[in-house]
Design an enzyme around this catalytic site. Structure first.
Site, PDB file in Angstrom:
ATOM      1  CG  HIS A  16      88.024  31.512 126.670  1.00  0.00           C
ATOM      2  ND1 HIS A  16      89.364  31.655 127.418  1.00  0.00           N
ATOM      3  CD2 HIS A  16      88.393  30.829 125.572  1.00  0.00           C
ATOM      4  CE1 HIS A  16      90.240  31.198 126.845  1.00  0.00           C
ATOM      5  NE2 HIS A  16      89.825  30.465 125.621  1.00  0.00           N
ATOM      6  CG  HIS A  18      89.853  31.442 120.579  1.00  0.00           C
ATOM      7  ND1 HIS A  18      91.188  31.827 120.514  1.00  0.00           N
ATOM      8  CD2 HIS A  18      89.535  30.793 121.680  1.00  0.00           C
ATOM      9  CE1 HIS A  18      91.893  31.523 121.638  1.00  0.00           C
ATOM     10  NE2 HIS A  18      90.853  30.821 122.440  1.00  0.00           N
ATOM     11  CD  GLU A 208      92.825  24.561 126.477  1.00  0.00           C
ATOM     12  OE1 GLU A 208      91.786  24.324 125.729  1.00  0.00           O
ATOM     13  OE2 GLU A 208      93.585  25.436 126.184  1.00  0.00           O
TER      14      GLU A 208
END
Length: 367
Positions: A16, A18, A208
């Protein structure tokens, strides 16, 4: 005690991360000058790095996401995308990452006339260049791409089709991201049904900033392979009296139906300790449920989320967990194997990295 230098030697797996959250501050300045972007909040790389880390540390996911306006703004040309992708691979390689899946939203990079396909191809060229440089330096790294759709927009089916179109060329999956509140995963059910129909992998940002309903939709209605963050699954777990995140007494812990399902199905949790605090998903590192979830044998993985905004690396995330919960090499090997098992590449490739890279690498650190 484990040191940051030792952590850099560990063969790490990152699921994970970005692309638009991991730029080098100097690169942002360079690219801004090239296109005449004059809205940056600082003029030097050091000041810019501090600004991003400070601005992102608000306790709000929405405010955290606002920092991306600057990084996305300078990633609107093929050359910029290629450079950012190549440098991401270089930075992960320098931190000892052996395998990474880096995600980004192609729909955010069309302002200067690029097509979705041109955006993806530029990023894949950058990844390939970074991998080639790493191989030349004697320590290979494998980097693959996840294409992301923005959950507040209406292009998720189109982006899902893009993921499938490029899955033999470096794209290994699909994702949705963005503010969770008011944008449930089920709004994009068509895209997830398409991915399942194509036998293609996907993960969903869920649990989240929003709680159990987001996780429930992601696993029960959308059929996600992994949970992006998923940290709020802790809301479906009742611990015995006196249990704490640092040293919980787990006998008698009661799991609700959602938590049980996530654990029983071995759905990986893409946990990002530092980022989870910054976005307000958890109140503090001391209260992060990572240790509870790990001890209850959920499939936990360690991730960076956005290296620029969190001023972090995988090694630093290891150190955060080491200092907070006392984890050692045996634990970090387990979390890394968890991640490699959960990767979206073929099983033989996962097994090879576990047997030939991860286990030997941790064996050296364990002495």
């Amino acid at each position: 005690m484990i040191s940051i230098e030792q952590c850099r030697l560990a063969p790490k797996v990152l699921l994970h991360d970005h692309l638009d959250g991991g730029l080098r501050p100097l690169t942002i300045l360079d690219l801004a000058r090239e296109i005449g972007y004059d809205r940056l909040p600082a003029d030097t790389s050091d000041e810019l790095g501090v600004w991003f880390a400070t601005a992102a540390d608000s306790g709000s996911l929405e405010r955290y996401l606002e920092t991306f306006a600057h990084t996305v703004a300078v990633m609107q040309t093929a050359s910029a995308l290629e450079r950012v992708a190549r440098e991401a691979v270089e930075d992960l390689w320098a931190d000892g990452v052996a395998y990474a899946e880096i995600r980004f939203a192609p729909e955010l990079h069309l302002e200067r006339g690029l097509s979705l396909e041109e955006v993806v191809e530029a990023v894949l060229r950058g990844f390939a260049a970074g991998e080639a440089a790493a191989s030349d330096n004697g320590r290979p790294i494998v980097v693959r791409c996840l294409v992301t759709a923005m959950r507040h927009a209406a292009r998720s089916r189109e982006i899902a089709e893009l993921a499938v179109a490029y899955r033999e060329r470096g794209v290994v999956g699909f994702d949705i991201a963005g503010a969770e509140a008011g944008n449930p995963p089920s709004r994009h059910l068509d895209a997830f049904e398409y991915m399942r129909g194509q036998c293609a992998h996907f993960t969903i940002h869920a649990g989240e900033a929003f709680g159990l309903p987001s996780i429930h939709e992601a696993v029960a209605f959308c059929g996600t392979d992994r949970l992006g963050h998923g940290v709020r699954v802790i809301d479906d777990i009742v611990l015995p009296d006196g249990a704490t995140p640092a040293d919980p007494a787990f006998d008698g812990a009661e799991l609700g139906k959602i938590a049980n399902y996530v654990r029983d199905k071995r759905i990986p949790l893409e946990l990002c300790p530092s980022s989870n605090v910054q976005t307000g998903a958890v109140a503090s590192l001391a209260e992060h449920p990572f240790n509870i979830l790990a001890k209850l044998r959920f499939r936990v993985t360690v991730n960076t989320d956005n290296r620029l905004m969190s001023d972090t690396t995988m090694s630093r995330e290891f150190m955060v967990l080491h200092r907070q919960f006392g984890y050692g090499w045996v634990d970090f090997e387990r979390f890394t194997v968890n991640a490699m098992k959960s990767a979206f590449i073929p099983f033989p490739d996962r097994l090879r990295l576990i047997d030939d890279v991860i286990k030997p690498g941790f064996a050296v650190l364990m002495g």
